[in-house]
Motif scaffolding. Sequence first.
Motif, PDB file in Angstrom:
ATOM      1  N   GLY A 387       0.813  -1.205   0.000  1.00 13.46           N
ATOM      2  CA  GLY A 387       0.000   0.000   0.000  1.00 13.46           C
ATOM      3  C   GLY A 387       0.838   1.243   0.000  1.00 13.46           C
ATOM      4  N   VAL A 388       0.396   2.239  -0.751  1.00 14.13           N
ATOM      5  CA  VAL A 388       1.128   3.488  -0.871  1.00 14.13           C
ATOM      6  C   VAL A 388       0.259   4.608  -0.297  1.00 14.13           C
ATOM      7  CG1 VAL A 388       2.174   5.121  -2.470  1.00 14.13           C
ATOM      8  CG2 VAL A 388       2.323   2.662  -2.922  1.00 14.13           C
ATOM      9  N   PRO A 389       0.706   5.298   0.744  1.00 14.80           N
ATOM     10  CA  PRO A 389      -0.107   6.387   1.315  1.00 14.80           C
ATOM     11  C   PRO A 389      -0.104   7.612   0.405  1.00 14.80           C
ATOM     12  CG  PRO A 389       2.007   6.220   2.441  1.00 14.80           C
ATOM     13  CD  PRO A 389       1.954   5.064   1.495  1.00 14.80           C
ATOM     14  N   VAL A 390      -1.288   8.204   0.220  1.00 10.17           N
ATOM     15  CA  VAL A 390      -1.438   9.421  -0.580  1.00 10.17           C
ATOM     16  C   VAL A 390      -2.540  10.275   0.041  1.00 10.17           C
ATOM     17  CG1 VAL A 390      -0.684   8.429  -2.782  1.00 10.17           C
ATOM     18  CG2 VAL A 390      -3.107   8.293  -2.109  1.00 10.17           C
ATOM     19  N   HIS A 391      -2.662  11.508  -0.456  1.00  8.90           N
ATOM     20  CA  HIS A 391      -3.786  12.376  -0.115  1.00  8.90           C
ATOM     21  C   HIS A 391      -4.727  12.437  -1.320  1.00  8.90           C
ATOM     22  CE1 HIS A 391      -2.054  13.709   3.639  1.00  8.90           C
ATOM     23  NE2 HIS A 391      -0.932  14.061   3.013  1.00  8.90           N
ATOM     24  N   VAL A 392      -6.024  12.415  -1.048  1.00  7.10           N
ATOM     25  CA  VAL A 392      -7.016  12.467  -2.120  1.00  7.10           C
ATOM     26  C   VAL A 392      -8.080  13.498  -1.776  1.00  7.10           C
ATOM     27  CG1 VAL A 392      -6.653  10.042  -2.745  1.00  7.10           C
ATOM     28  CG2 VAL A 392      -8.476  10.649  -1.124  1.00  7.10           C
ATOM     29  N   MET A 393      -8.764  13.966  -2.784  1.00  8.70           N
ATOM     30  CA  MET A 393      -9.938  14.812  -2.597  1.00  8.70           C
ATOM     31  C   MET A 393     -11.124  14.088  -3.220  1.00  8.70           C
ATOM     32  SD  MET A 393     -10.852  18.628  -4.090  1.00  8.70           S
ATOM     33  CE  MET A 393      -9.777  19.501  -2.963  1.00  8.70           C
ATOM     34  N   ILE A 394     -12.202  13.969  -2.463  1.00 11.43           N
ATOM     35  CA  ILE A 394     -13.405  13.327  -2.976  1.00 11.43           C
ATOM     36  C   ILE A 394     -14.536  14.346  -3.038  1.00 11.43           C
ATOM     37  CG2 ILE A 394     -12.814  10.986  -2.275  1.00 11.43           C
ATOM     38  CD1 ILE A 394     -14.469  11.332   0.211  1.00 11.43           C
ATOM     39  N   ASP A 395     -15.316  14.233  -4.073  1.00 11.38           N
ATOM     40  CA  ASP A 395     -16.481  15.087  -4.285  1.00 11.38           C
ATOM     41  C   ASP A 395     -17.669  14.167  -4.491  1.00 11.38           C
ATOM     42  OD1 ASP A 395     -18.404  16.896  -5.075  1.00 11.38           O
ATOM     43  OD2 ASP A 395     -17.607  17.137  -7.111  1.00 11.38           O
ATOM     44  N   GLY A 396     -18.626  14.243  -3.592  1.00  7.71           N
ATOM     45  CA  GLY A 396     -19.780  13.362  -3.727  1.00  7.71           C
ATOM     46  C   GLY A 396     -20.357  13.011  -2.369  1.00  7.71           C
ATOM     47  N   PRO A 397     -21.236  12.031  -2.331  1.00  9.36           N
ATOM     48  CA  PRO A 397     -21.511  11.037  -3.368  1.00  9.36           C
ATOM     49  C   PRO A 397     -22.573  11.491  -4.354  1.00  9.36           C
ATOM     50  CG  PRO A 397     -22.727  10.498  -1.392  1.00  9.36           C
ATOM     51  CD  PRO A 397     -21.930  11.727  -1.064  1.00  9.36           C
TER      52      PRO A 397
END
Length: 606
Positions: A387-397
Amino acid sequence: MSDFGAPPVIPTALQQYNSYVEDPKWQRKFSIVWAAGVGIAVLASVPHVARALKNGRLFRGLFTGVSDSGSRYTPTNGVDIKPPRSKRRVLGIVETLWSSTLWTLPGVELDLGQMIVIAAYLTLLIACITMHAPLLDNPNRAGFLALAQFPVVFLFATKNSILSLLLGPGNGYEKLNYIHRWAGRGMFIGATVHGALWINNHVVYGLPILGQQKETSGVAAFGVLCVLVLTSFRPIRRFFYQWFFVVHVLGFVAFCIAVCYHTIYASPWIFPPLAFYGFDMLLRMFRYRIKDATLVPVDSNMILIHVHDCADGWVAGQHVRLRVFFSGRIFESHPLTIVNAPAASSCVPGNTITLAARVVGDWTRAINTYASKEQERLRVEKDEQPGVPVHVMIDGPYGGSRIDVGEYESALLIAGGSGVTFTLGLLDDIVARCVKLGRAHGEKTRRIEFAWCVRSYGAIHWFAPMLMEIANAVAGTSLDLHISVYVTCLCNPEEVPPIPNMDVVATTRPSVTGILRDLVTPPAPTLGKRDLDVDTKSLEMQSDENAPGFSASSRLNWVGLGGGVAVCAAGPESLTREAHNAVARVSLTQGVELGGIALHTELFAI
C-alpha cells in the motif's frame, strides 16, 4: 380641435408581424409545457421519494457528504417478511407496464422510454418554432426558442440538481444527462434556422453579414455553439474527455457572453442557468473532502484505493469524483463507484471507502504505475505492508440505484468487468441488512443471484476477499446467495479462489435473458445442478448443492411467490442493453405473476 373618432383598425391579415411581441409568447408556451412534463414526472415519483425518505436514503450525504462517523442502526430479531400480495400485485402491474419502455436497439444510447421523451421534446420545440411564424421573412422565432433552451440545458446538466432530489434516489445527473445533450442539440436547431435564414435575407437584400455588432456577435455565438455540439459527440467524449470538458466549460461561457451581446432578449434566460449552477457549486462546497488514502495495486490492470476515516454519508451503489495528489496530476478528477456499503450496513469491517480503478486510460495507467513503483520502493527501503499512502480529494456522493433491493424477494445483480464495483456494493449492503441487522427495516429479500462476467480467472482476485466475507456472512442463514462468475478467456483456471456457493463457468458470453429466466423459473426438485442458458464449457467449482439455503426444495419455496424481482446491471453498453431487453421480455410474459420486475442499469462509459 375637431374630433374625427377612433383611428381605423388595421385588419389582422394586413397587420405586420411583430416578432418582439409574439415570439416571447411562444417562449413562454414552450417553457410551460416542458415544466409541466417535469411536474408530472415529479408527481409520479412521489411514492418512490416517500419510500426513500422512510428508509433514510433520500438525504443521505446530500448536504454533508462523506462523514467520519457512521449512523446508528438498531438490529432487531427480524423475521422473513412477506409483502402483502394485493399491494405487490398492483406494483407488479405497474412495473410490467413500465417494462415495455425498456426496449433498446444496438448503437442507440437511449431506451424506448427515453426516445419517447426526446421525440416529444423535439416535436414541441419544432412546433413552437414553426406555428404561425413567417420564418422566411422574419426568422426571429427560431432564435427566441433557442434562448428558451438555456434553463433545460443547465437543469439537466448540473451534478447537484434540485430535480434529482425531487425525483428521488437513482435519478442523478448521469441518468438525466441525455436530456441535457438533446436540449443542447435543440438549441443548435433553433440557432441554425435563425442564423441561416437571416444570412439568406442579408444575401438577398445585399446587406453585409459582418460589420455591425448584432450580426458579428450572432455569427460568433453560432460558431461557438457549433464547436460545443461537434465536440460533444460520443467518440470525442470517450477518447478525448479532458479536452472535451475544458472546451465545454470555456465554450459555454463564451457562448453566453456572445449571445448577450447579440440580443438584449437573452439576459432573462441566462439567470436560471446561473441559479442552477450556483446551487450546484454551493452543494459541492459541502461535499468536498480531503482524506488520507492508500493505493493498493492488485495487478497491472486494477488498483484499489482505500480512503480512510469514512464511515457514512453515502448509499450503496453511489460514486464519488476522486482527485489523487500524485505526480503533478492534481487537476484531474474521475468518477469511481464506491465498492462497499457504509460501515453500519456492511459485511466488511472498517471505516473506509474502497474504490477500484481499472486501467483503461492515461490517468488509471499513470496511477497504477506510480503505486506499483512506490510500493516496491517502500518494501525495499522500509519493509512496509503493501500500500502506498497518498492524499485524495473526494467530491460526492452522486448517483446510486433507483431501486432498493430490500423491497424485492428475489434479486439479480449482474455486472461486466469493472462494473462489478456497483453490484458488489449493493450485494454488501443487502446481505448486511438481511443478516447482520436482522432485517431491521423490513427487508424482504430471500434469494440473490450475483453474476459477474470477466475476461480472466485472475480478475476474480480483485474482489475475492470481499466476496469471501459476504459469502461467509450468508452461510447458515435463510438468505440464499449464489455467485456465478463467467470467464471468457481460458487461462490460469488454477487461480480461482475458494469462495462458498460460487460457480465458475468458462463461456463465450452469458445470456442475461437465460440467467434471469433461470432465476425466476423453479427447477424440478430432482435437479441438483443449475440449468444455465449459456454456451459453455463448464468448469464448476465450489458448487455445494447441500449448502444452507441452496437446496432445490427451498428454491421452489422462494421462486414465483409474487414478491417481485430486482435486476441491477452494470458494465459495458452491450450488457446493459441486453439487461433492458431481457427484463422487458420476461416481464411482459411473467411480470404480474412474479410481482413485477424492476430494473436499474449503470453504463460504464462516457
